[in-house]
Every structure is written in C-alpha cells, then in structure tokens.
Write an enzyme that holds these catalytic residues in place. Structure first.
Site, PDB file in Angstrom:
ATOM      1  N   ASP A  66       0.878  -1.168   0.000  1.00  0.00           N
ATOM      2  CA  ASP A  66       0.000   0.000   0.000  1.00  0.00           C
ATOM      3  C   ASP A  66       0.914   1.216   0.000  1.00  0.00           C
ATOM      4  O   ASP A  66       1.523   1.547   1.026  1.00  0.00           O
ATOM      5  CB  ASP A  66      -0.918  -0.006   1.224  1.00  0.00           C
ATOM      6  CG  ASP A  66      -1.821   1.237   1.244  1.00  0.00           C
ATOM      7  OD1 ASP A  66      -1.628   2.155   0.409  1.00  0.00           O
ATOM      8  OD2 ASP A  66      -2.712   1.290   2.112  1.00  0.00           O
ATOM      9  N   TYR A 159      -6.698  16.833  -7.232  1.00  0.00           N
ATOM     10  CA  TYR A 159      -5.777  16.093  -8.107  1.00  0.00           C
ATOM     11  C   TYR A 159      -4.799  17.063  -8.779  1.00  0.00           C
ATOM     12  O   TYR A 159      -3.587  16.808  -8.819  1.00  0.00           O
ATOM     13  CB  TYR A 159      -6.601  15.320  -9.134  1.00  0.00           C
ATOM     14  CG  TYR A 159      -5.803  14.446 -10.075  1.00  0.00           C
ATOM     15  CD1 TYR A 159      -5.282  13.217  -9.654  1.00  0.00           C
ATOM     16  CD2 TYR A 159      -5.577  14.835 -11.393  1.00  0.00           C
ATOM     17  CE1 TYR A 159      -4.570  12.406 -10.522  1.00  0.00           C
ATOM     18  CE2 TYR A 159      -4.868  14.032 -12.270  1.00  0.00           C
ATOM     19  CZ  TYR A 159      -4.367  12.826 -11.830  1.00  0.00           C
ATOM     20  OH  TYR A 159      -3.659  12.022 -12.698  1.00  0.00           O
ATOM     21  N   LYS A 163      -0.814  16.865  -8.075  1.00  0.00           N
ATOM     22  CA  LYS A 163       0.146  16.589  -9.146  1.00  0.00           C
ATOM     23  C   LYS A 163       1.103  17.771  -9.349  1.00  0.00           C
ATOM     24  O   LYS A 163       2.266  17.574  -9.709  1.00  0.00           O
ATOM     25  CB  LYS A 163      -0.595  16.246 -10.437  1.00  0.00           C
ATOM     26  CG  LYS A 163      -1.342  14.897 -10.367  1.00  0.00           C
ATOM     27  CD  LYS A 163      -0.403  13.728 -10.101  1.00  0.00           C
ATOM     28  CE  LYS A 163      -1.068  12.385 -10.365  1.00  0.00           C
ATOM     29  NZ  LYS A 163      -0.153  11.250 -10.146  1.00  0.00           N
ATOM     30  N   THR A 194      -5.596   3.900 -20.250  1.00  0.00           N
ATOM     31  CA  THR A 194      -5.397   2.872 -19.224  1.00  0.00           C
ATOM     32  C   THR A 194      -6.747   2.451 -18.665  1.00  0.00           C
ATOM     33  O   THR A 194      -7.766   3.126 -18.893  1.00  0.00           O
ATOM     34  CB  THR A 194      -4.556   3.429 -18.056  1.00  0.00           C
ATOM     35  OG1 THR A 194      -5.332   4.475 -17.427  1.00  0.00           O
ATOM     36  CG2 THR A 194      -3.234   4.004 -18.523  1.00  0.00           C
TER      37      THR A 194
HETATM   38  N1  LIG Z   1      -4.275   7.482 -17.411  1.00  0.00           N
HETATM   39  C1  LIG Z   1      -4.200   8.787 -17.569  1.00  0.00           C
HETATM   40  O1  LIG Z   1      -4.832   9.401 -18.448  1.00  0.00           O
HETATM   41  C2  LIG Z   1      -3.312   9.589 -16.675  1.00  0.00           C
HETATM   42  C3  LIG Z   1      -3.074  10.936 -17.004  1.00  0.00           C
HETATM   43  C4  LIG Z   1      -2.241  11.681 -16.171  1.00  0.00           C
HETATM   44  C5  LIG Z   1      -1.670  11.091 -15.065  1.00  0.00           C
HETATM   45  N2  LIG Z   1      -1.941   9.794 -14.777  1.00  0.00           N
HETATM   46  C6  LIG Z   1      -1.310   9.220 -13.588  1.00  0.00           C
HETATM   47  O2  LIG Z   1      -0.603   8.048 -13.958  1.00  0.00           O
HETATM   48  C7  LIG Z   1      -0.534   7.161 -12.834  1.00  0.00           C
HETATM   49  C8  LIG Z   1      -0.985   5.781 -13.232  1.00  0.00           C
HETATM   50  O3  LIG Z   1      -2.312   5.861 -13.707  1.00  0.00           O
HETATM   51  P1  LIG Z   1      -2.976   4.692 -14.565  1.00  0.00           P
HETATM   52  O4  LIG Z   1      -3.971   5.358 -15.430  1.00  0.00           O
HETATM   53  O5  LIG Z   1      -1.923   3.835 -15.149  1.00  0.00           O
HETATM   54  O6  LIG Z   1      -3.781   3.913 -13.410  1.00  0.00           O
HETATM   55  P2  LIG Z   1      -4.306   2.392 -13.289  1.00  0.00           P
HETATM   56  O7  LIG Z   1      -5.534   2.434 -12.473  1.00  0.00           O
HETATM   57  O8  LIG Z   1      -4.359   1.739 -14.633  1.00  0.00           O
HETATM   58  O9  LIG Z   1      -3.166   1.715 -12.434  1.00  0.00           O
HETATM   59  C9  LIG Z   1      -2.929   2.118 -11.108  1.00  0.00           C
HETATM   60  C10 LIG Z   1      -2.437   0.914 -10.320  1.00  0.00           C
HETATM   61  O10 LIG Z   1      -2.127   1.357  -8.996  1.00  0.00           O
HETATM   62  C11 LIG Z   1      -2.600   0.387  -8.080  1.00  0.00           C
HETATM   63  N3  LIG Z   1      -2.824   1.029  -6.779  1.00  0.00           N
HETATM   64  C12 LIG Z   1      -3.894   1.740  -6.381  1.00  0.00           C
HETATM   65  N4  LIG Z   1      -3.733   2.158  -5.126  1.00  0.00           N
HETATM   66  C13 LIG Z   1      -2.524   1.699  -4.719  1.00  0.00           C
HETATM   67  C14 LIG Z   1      -1.797   1.795  -3.512  1.00  0.00           C
HETATM   68  N5  LIG Z   1      -2.295   2.468  -2.450  1.00  0.00           N
HETATM   69  N6  LIG Z   1      -0.585   1.205  -3.428  1.00  0.00           N
HETATM   70  C15 LIG Z   1      -0.072   0.525  -4.484  1.00  0.00           C
HETATM   71  N7  LIG Z   1      -0.728   0.387  -5.659  1.00  0.00           N
HETATM   72  C16 LIG Z   1      -1.935   0.979  -5.773  1.00  0.00           C
HETATM   73  C17 LIG Z   1      -3.890  -0.116  -8.706  1.00  0.00           C
HETATM   74  O11 LIG Z   1      -4.281  -1.378  -8.167  1.00  0.00           O
HETATM   75  C18 LIG Z   1      -3.486  -0.193 -10.173  1.00  0.00           C
HETATM   76  O12 LIG Z   1      -2.895  -1.438 -10.487  1.00  0.00           O
HETATM   77  C19 LIG Z   1      -1.356   7.829 -11.737  1.00  0.00           C
HETATM   78  O13 LIG Z   1      -0.511   8.588 -10.907  1.00  0.00           O
HETATM   79  C20 LIG Z   1      -2.265   8.767 -12.502  1.00  0.00           C
HETATM   80  O14 LIG Z   1      -2.706   9.844 -11.717  1.00  0.00           O
HETATM   81  C21 LIG Z   1      -2.741   9.032 -15.550  1.00  0.00           C
END
Ligand SMILES: NC(=O)c1ccc[n+]([C@@H]2O[C@H](COP(=O)([O-])OP(=O)(O)OC[C@H]3O[C@@H](n4cnc5c(N)ncnc54)[C@H](O)[C@@H]3O)[C@@H](O)[C@H]2O)c1
Length: 255
Positions: A66, A159, A163, A194
C-alpha cells in the site's frame, strides 16, 4: 519492443505496477534487462504482471504494497533490495482522485487524493533516497499529470494540486540530492488509455478530451509514457534532472 539493454541487472522499483502506465513501464524495464519489483496493492494484478514478465524471460517479483502506508512502503523497498540488490531506479507512479469542485469536495476526499497522489511520492522517496545515496546514486521518476499545468474540467481541484506538488517535490529532491548523484524527474501524462481512464470515460469522450487539450488528437498509449520513463531513468538523460516532462501529444501554448 526495444533491442537495447540499458538496465541490465539493475534493481528497479515501481509502485502501482499492476495496471496501466505502471504495468507498461514494468514490462519495458524488464525487456531492457532490469530486475523489477512490482509494488502493487492488488495481488491479482501484481501477480499477473510478474508472471507475464517471467513468461517472456524477464526478472520480476511482486510485493503486496500500500503505497500510502509508511510501513508498507518501507517493507516493500527492503524486499526489493533483498531480492534484486539495492534499488538503482524508482518509478513512483500511483495517483488517483475523487470527483468534486472546491465547493462540493469534502475534506476527507481532498485528503484522500492528496494522500494517494502526493504523499505516496514523498513516502517512496523517503525510503528510496537513502538506498541510492549509500550505493553511489540512482534515478527517480515520479508520475505527475498534465492536470498540474492545464485546467481540465474533468480533473478535480485536489488532483491538480497534488500533481503540481509532485512536480515541485521532484524539483526539490533533484536539487537536494544532486551531489549524491541522484537525478529526479517527473513525467506528465496527457490522457492515457489505461483501465483507470476506461472506467471514467467512454472512447468517444477520450477522443473529445484529447482533441480539446492536445495537438496530436488521440489518447497516449501507456507504452509511450514508459518510453519516456526509461529515457529519463537511463544514462541517455544524464544531464536532465528536476524537470517535468510532458508526454501528452503537445499543446497549443508555447511555454
Ligand atoms: N491514465 C491517464 O490518463 C493519466 C493521465 C495523467 C496522469 N496519470 C497518472 O498516472 C498514474 C498511473 O495511472 P494509470 O492510469 O496507469 O492507473 P491504473 O488504475 O491503470 O493503475 C494504477 C495501479 O495502482 C494500483 N494502486 C492503487 N492504489 C494503490 C496503492 N495504495 N498502493 C499501491 N498500488 C496501488 C492499482 O491497483 C493499479 O494497479 C497515476 O498517478 C495517474 O494519476 C494518468
């Protein structure tokens, strides 16, 4: 897939590596010879990524983590060091949000988003940096977001603020630990295709958001974020530190 092996034998630690950007980056590091620790909350996801990497001949362990809990992060980093040698590269990647305008948002929801998107980054670096200092250096990439730089109605206030904090925390660390040979950067994904995004927006909505904010009018592929993370982590980026690198299909404002 890259035919380079920039991370041969290196210990790499990734939070949230069970899905999306973290999963793609775990695969990319493993394909370049890294020994990857998947620090992930969801065991089913973490084990699946570990098994997929191993099935391709790569090296990976899953550690149930976590990333918002200090003891859990500390234990996960110790497990990575034990299994693969001292962490040389870290990708602190988790982040999420709960919806709401400033007027509507409860303090609980604000704190939850700050905790998972910003405090998790501090906690990971708190335990990664001493390992890197003791071993002659390393690199850290933290996941921020374009929401830190551009107002996006779909990105909640908490958020965007969290960020922006990730970008500034990365800059702070890059200055504080440059003499320890530790480089720290942030990646700023644009809308990236994603599972997290698929659960929030339909494909039509994704294309619409990309068209509003980006010059290249499509969602980013998670592998395109991974490519940037590997570049920033590699010696190819040996003079880049403290920067927030946008991987977002461009934008109309020049600065
Ligand atoms: N997807 C987008 O469009 C986007 C855009 C900008 C920024 N981001 C950032 O990119 C990062 C990844 O996003 P994503 O879209 O790949 O998400 P995702 O949901 O596909 O993957 C996130 C993973 O983190 C795990 N997770 C959640 N809480 C957790 C915790 N407390 N400890 C450990 N693992 C944990 C989840 O189980 C999941 O496997 C995030 O920081 C998100 O804010 C994403």
């Amino acid at each position: 897939m890259s035919d380079r092996r920039r991370f041969e034998g290196r210990s790499v630690f990734i939070t949230g590596a069970g899905s999306g950007i973290g999963e793609a980056t775990a695969h990319a590091f493993a394909e370049e010879g890294a020994k990857v620790t998947i620090a992930e909350l969801d065991p089913a996801k973490g084990e699946a990524v570990r098994d997929a990497i191993r099935a391709k001949g790569g090296t990976a362990i899953f550690v149930a983590t976590d990333a918002t809990d200090e003891a859990s992060v500390k234990a996960a980093i110790a497990a990575a060091n034990e299994a693969h040698g001292p962490i040389a590269h870290a990708f602190n990647n988790i982040g999420m949000s709960r919806p709401g305008s400033i007027e509507e948002m409860s303090l609980e929801d604000w704190n939850w988003t700050i905790g998972i998107s910003l405090t998790s980054t501090f906690l990971a670096m708190k335990y990664e940096i001493p390992v890197m200092k003791a071993n002659g250096g390393g690199t850290i990439v933290n996941t921020a977001s374009m929401a830190a730089r551009l107002y996006t109605p779909s990105a909640p206030c908490s958020y965007a603020a969290a960020k922006a904090g990730v970008i500034h925390l990365s800059h702070h660390a890059s200055c504080a630990y440059a003499d320890d040979n530790i480089r720290v950067n942030a990646v700023l994904p644009g809308l990236t295709a994603t599972p997290q995004i698929a659960s929030m927006f339909t494909a039509e909505e994704q294309a619409e958001i990309a068209g509003e904010n980006q010059v290249i009018r499509r969602a980013v592929d998670p592998r395109e974020i991974a490519n940037a993370v590997l570049f920033l982590s590699s010696d190819d980026a040996s003079m880049i530190t403290g920067r927030g690198i946008e991987v977002s299909g461009g934008r109309r404002h020049a600065s």
